[in-house]
Design a protein around this motif. Structure first.
Motif, PDB file in Angstrom:
ATOM      1  N   ILE A 127      44.183  37.120  44.822  1.00  0.00           N
ATOM      2  CA  ILE A 127      43.420  37.492  46.076  1.00  0.00           C
ATOM      3  C   ILE A 127      44.315  37.056  47.515  1.00  0.00           C
ATOM      4  CG2 ILE A 127      41.679  36.991  47.722  1.00  0.00           C
ATOM      5  CD1 ILE A 127      40.029  36.548  45.045  1.00  0.00           C
ATOM      6  N   ASP A 128      44.518  38.613  48.077  1.00  0.00           N
ATOM      7  CA  ASP A 128      45.243  38.583  49.319  1.00  0.00           C
ATOM      8  C   ASP A 128      44.164  38.861  50.336  1.00  0.00           C
ATOM      9  OD1 ASP A 128      45.280  41.060  49.144  1.00  0.00           O
ATOM     10  OD2 ASP A 128      47.680  41.069  47.948  1.00  0.00           O
ATOM     11  N   ASP A 129      45.057  39.485  51.597  1.00  0.00           N
ATOM     12  CA  ASP A 129      44.372  39.961  52.786  1.00  0.00           C
ATOM     13  C   ASP A 129      43.840  40.928  52.448  1.00  0.00           C
ATOM     14  OD1 ASP A 129      45.400  37.694  53.833  1.00  0.00           O
ATOM     15  OD2 ASP A 129      47.262  38.338  54.899  1.00  0.00           O
ATOM     16  N   LYS A 130      43.620  41.320  51.466  1.00  0.00           N
ATOM     17  CA  LYS A 130      42.956  42.991  51.283  1.00  0.00           C
ATOM     18  C   LYS A 130      41.595  42.920  51.351  1.00  0.00           C
ATOM     19  CE  LYS A 130      47.401  44.561  49.436  1.00  0.00           C
ATOM     20  NZ  LYS A 130      47.794  45.561  48.217  1.00  0.00           N
ATOM     21  N   SER A 131      40.628  43.888  50.318  1.00  0.00           N
ATOM     22  CA  SER A 131      39.014  44.230  49.799  1.00  0.00           C
ATOM     23  C   SER A 131      38.929  43.567  48.079  1.00  0.00           C
ATOM     24  CB  SER A 131      38.859  44.998  50.945  1.00  0.00           C
ATOM     25  OG  SER A 131      38.424  44.426  52.579  1.00  0.00           O
ATOM     26  N   TYR A 132      38.338  43.161  47.976  1.00  0.00           N
ATOM     27  CA  TYR A 132      38.320  42.721  46.562  1.00  0.00           C
ATOM     28  C   TYR A 132      36.525  42.757  46.335  1.00  0.00           C
ATOM     29  CZ  TYR A 132      43.195  42.308  47.065  1.00  0.00           C
ATOM     30  OH  TYR A 132      44.467  42.189  46.654  1.00  0.00           O
ATOM     31  N   LEU A 133      36.202  43.511  45.438  1.00  0.00           N
ATOM     32  CA  LEU A 133      34.890  43.224  44.922  1.00  0.00           C
ATOM     33  C   LEU A 133      34.565  42.394  43.187  1.00  0.00           C
ATOM     34  CD1 LEU A 133      31.753  43.389  44.275  1.00  0.00           C
ATOM     35  CD2 LEU A 133      32.786  45.782  43.409  1.00  0.00           C
ATOM     36  N   HIS A 134      34.903  41.866  43.202  1.00  0.00           N
ATOM     37  CA  HIS A 134      35.105  40.953  41.695  1.00  0.00           C
ATOM     38  C   HIS A 134      33.755  40.533  41.441  1.00  0.00           C
ATOM     39  CE1 HIS A 134      34.140  36.776  39.384  1.00  0.00           C
ATOM     40  NE2 HIS A 134      34.760  37.603  38.522  1.00  0.00           N
ATOM     41  N   ILE A 135      33.570  41.256  39.781  1.00  0.00           N
ATOM     42  CA  ILE A 135      32.356  42.062  38.547  1.00  0.00           C
ATOM     43  C   ILE A 135      32.811  40.902  37.848  1.00  0.00           C
ATOM     44  CG2 ILE A 135      31.469  43.718  37.964  1.00  0.00           C
ATOM     45  CD1 ILE A 135      33.354  45.352  39.872  1.00  0.00           C
ATOM     46  N   ASP A 136      31.752  39.533  37.368  1.00  0.00           N
ATOM     47  CA  ASP A 136      31.441  38.906  36.471  1.00  0.00           C
ATOM     48  C   ASP A 136      30.295  39.033  35.191  1.00  0.00           C
ATOM     49  OD1 ASP A 136      33.080  36.890  34.334  1.00  0.00           O
ATOM     50  OD2 ASP A 136      30.742  36.200  35.297  1.00  0.00           O
ATOM     51  N   VAL A 137      30.621  40.238  34.436  1.00  0.00           N
ATOM     52  CA  VAL A 137      29.605  40.521  33.641  1.00  0.00           C
ATOM     53  C   VAL A 137      29.404  39.329  32.285  1.00  0.00           C
ATOM     54  CG1 VAL A 137      28.605  42.608  31.734  1.00  0.00           C
ATOM     55  CG2 VAL A 137      29.639  42.949  34.750  1.00  0.00           C
ATOM     56  N   GLY A 138      28.612  38.995  32.523  1.00  0.00           N
ATOM     57  CA  GLY A 138      27.753  38.181  31.324  1.00  0.00           C
ATOM     58  C   GLY A 138      26.906  38.844  30.570  1.00  0.00           C
ATOM     59  N   GLY A 139      26.139  38.006  29.530  1.00  0.00           N
ATOM     60  CA  GLY A 139      25.078  38.805  28.625  1.00  0.00           C
ATOM     61  C   GLY A 139      24.110  38.951  28.969  1.00  0.00           C
ATOM     62  N   GLY A 140      23.756  37.934  30.295  1.00  0.00           N
ATOM     63  CA  GLY A 140      22.386  37.657  30.781  1.00  0.00           C
ATOM     64  C   GLY A 140      22.917  38.497  32.600  1.00  0.00           C
ATOM     65  N   SER A 141      23.394  37.963  32.710  1.00  0.00           N
ATOM     66  CA  SER A 141      23.579  38.076  33.908  1.00  0.00           C
ATOM     67  C   SER A 141      24.735  38.589  34.880  1.00  0.00           C
ATOM     68  CB  SER A 141      23.197  37.176  35.195  1.00  0.00           C
ATOM     69  OG  SER A 141      24.029  36.006  34.839  1.00  0.00           O
ATOM     70  N   THR A 142      24.862  39.331  36.390  1.00  0.00           N
ATOM     71  CA  THR A 142      26.798  39.328  36.544  1.00  0.00           C
ATOM     72  C   THR A 142      26.109  39.310  37.760  1.00  0.00           C
ATOM     73  OG1 THR A 142      26.475  41.933  35.483  1.00  0.00           O
ATOM     74  CG2 THR A 142      27.234  41.705  37.422  1.00  0.00           C
ATOM     75  N   GLU A 143      27.561  38.629  38.291  1.00  0.00           N
ATOM     76  CA  GLU A 143      27.965  37.800  39.213  1.00  0.00           C
ATOM     77  C   GLU A 143      28.976  38.638  40.275  1.00  0.00           C
ATOM     78  OE1 GLU A 143      24.722  35.614  37.881  1.00  0.00           O
ATOM     79  OE2 GLU A 143      27.018  36.254  36.814  1.00  0.00           O
ATOM     80  N   LEU A 144      28.264  39.258  41.888  1.00  0.00           N
ATOM     81  CA  LEU A 144      29.282  39.957  42.695  1.00  0.00           C
ATOM     82  C   LEU A 144      29.159  39.139  43.299  1.00  0.00           C
ATOM     83  CD1 LEU A 144      27.312  43.509  42.419  1.00  0.00           C
ATOM     84  CD2 LEU A 144      29.322  42.871  40.599  1.00  0.00           C
ATOM     85  N   ASN A 145      31.157  39.305  43.939  1.00  0.00           N
ATOM     86  CA  ASN A 145      31.643  38.067  45.359  1.00  0.00           C
ATOM     87  C   ASN A 145      32.422  39.297  45.366  1.00  0.00           C
ATOM     88  OD1 ASN A 145      31.333  34.951  44.401  1.00  0.00           O
ATOM     89  ND2 ASN A 145      31.546  36.550  42.819  1.00  0.00           N
ATOM     90  N   ILE A 146      31.830  39.121  46.923  1.00  0.00           N
ATOM     91  CA  ILE A 146      32.967  40.408  47.768  1.00  0.00           C
ATOM     92  C   ILE A 146      34.334  39.839  48.944  1.00  0.00           C
ATOM     93  CG2 ILE A 146      33.222  42.101  49.284  1.00  0.00           C
ATOM     94  CD1 ILE A 146      30.196  43.183  48.342  1.00  0.00           C
ATOM     95  N   TYR A 147      35.567  39.586  48.643  1.00  0.00           N
ATOM     96  CA  TYR A 147      36.253  39.173  49.932  1.00  0.00           C
ATOM     97  C   TYR A 147      36.775  39.695  50.677  1.00  0.00           C
ATOM     98  CZ  TYR A 147      36.053  35.865  46.009  1.00  0.00           C
ATOM     99  OH  TYR A 147      35.749  34.929  44.694  1.00  0.00           O
ATOM    100  N   SER A 148      37.332  39.311  51.956  1.00  0.00           N
ATOM    101  CA  SER A 148      38.045  40.552  52.625  1.00  0.00           C
ATOM    102  C   SER A 148      38.829  38.766  53.825  1.00  0.00           C
ATOM    103  CB  SER A 148      37.076  40.732  53.625  1.00  0.00           C
ATOM    104  OG  SER A 148      37.858  41.627  54.630  1.00  0.00           O
TER     105      SER A 148
END
Length: 295
Positions: A127-148
């Protein structure tokens, strides 16, 4: 220093044992052991809200095996974390207590927020100064994180996972909620790169035959791999593509989750680092123990 991390997921359970050395000012992590066991706890829980007696017995046997390995490798510290299936199971806490009493292995049932934070610990180098959407897909849930600008500006866990999707067990309202979260925090104008974690996106990335040292995949390539996988039956994906049985059925539903999130973010590219919850646990263990062991 030797450390062990166990990730109790909804589709599989993973153990990693790592040795950490400190030499000439550099810290090195080396994997000593990695085991992935295909125990699909989520299938029970998402149907009956309980872990079945059969899978409970298997789970306890597996924890005994993992505890033996942890002891044999003489690890200095360990963490065992359970995610979506265990936290939603009516008998999850009871099983955790039984494992603690009978085996001496401590299991933490963590919520989606902490799960995302732990995975994030292993992502910072991407992760650097740009914008990112982290998508972690598991069997039961999806975790989303947004970075800027190297800051996490939003984070949320959704009950959207590959096993749930396979069972067609995700209400439309949950899909809409995920899309709304992405659109509210990103908007359609901002150029954003996605970061994908989880076993299914790692396998999709592998199937794309990337050049050496390449760490990203374009959305069109993910769609191409998805169509390629859909052209095979479940048995063919196992026997012709050499996928594990518990990967061969969930990889297509998982690809749809990644693509849905990317589309909502209007993102064309995804970085696929080979990290997950276990790597975040290793970071926690290292920070906790480095002063005591390395001075």
């Amino acid at each position: 220093m030797r450390l062990a991390a166990v990730d109790i997921g909804s589709n599989a359970i993973r153990l990693q044992i790592t040795t950490v050395t400190y030499y000439e000012g550099n810290t090195n992590f080396k994997k000593l052991e990695y085991l992935r066991f295909p125990l699909r706890l989520g299938l029970d829980v998402f149907h009956t809200n309980r872990i079945s007696e059969k899978n409970k017995r298997k789970f306890i046997k597996l924890m005994k095996a993992f505890k033996l390995l942890i002891d044999l490798y003489e690890v200095d510290d360990y963490m065992v974390c359970a995610t979506s299936a265990m936290r939603e199971s009516e008998n999850g806490k009871e099983i955790v207590e039984e494992v603690k009493e009978d085996i001496g292995l401590k299991i933490q049932i963590i919520d989606g927020k902490l799960e995302a934070e732990l995975i994030n610990l292993a992502l910072w180098s991407y992760i650097d100064d740009k914008s990112y959407l982290h998508i972690d897909v598991g069997g039961g849930s999806t975790e989303l994180n947004i970075y800027s600008q190297k800051n996490k500006i939003a984070s949320k866990s959704f009950k959207i996972g590959s096993v749930r999707a396979l069972e067609d067990n995700i209400p439309l309202s949950v899909w809409k909620s995920m899309n709304k979260f992405i659109e509210e925090h990103i908007g359609n104008k901002e150029k954003i790169t996605c970061i994908g974690t989880g076993g299914n996106i790692s396998k999709i990335f592998e199937l794309s035959n990337p050049p050496k040292n390449k760490t990203f995949i374009q959305i069109d390539k993910i769609k191409e791999i998805q169509k390629f996988l859909e052209s095979f039956t479940y048995e063919e994906r196992i026997n012709k593509l050499n996928l594990n049985p518990d990967r061969a059925d969930v990889i297509i539903p998982a690809s749809k989750i990644y693509l849905a999130a990317m589309t909502a973010a209007n993102s064309k590219k995804m970085i696929v680092p080979d990290v997950g919850l276990k790597d975040g646990l290793m970071q926690v263990l290292y920070k906790k123990n480095k002063k005591r062991l390395f001075g």
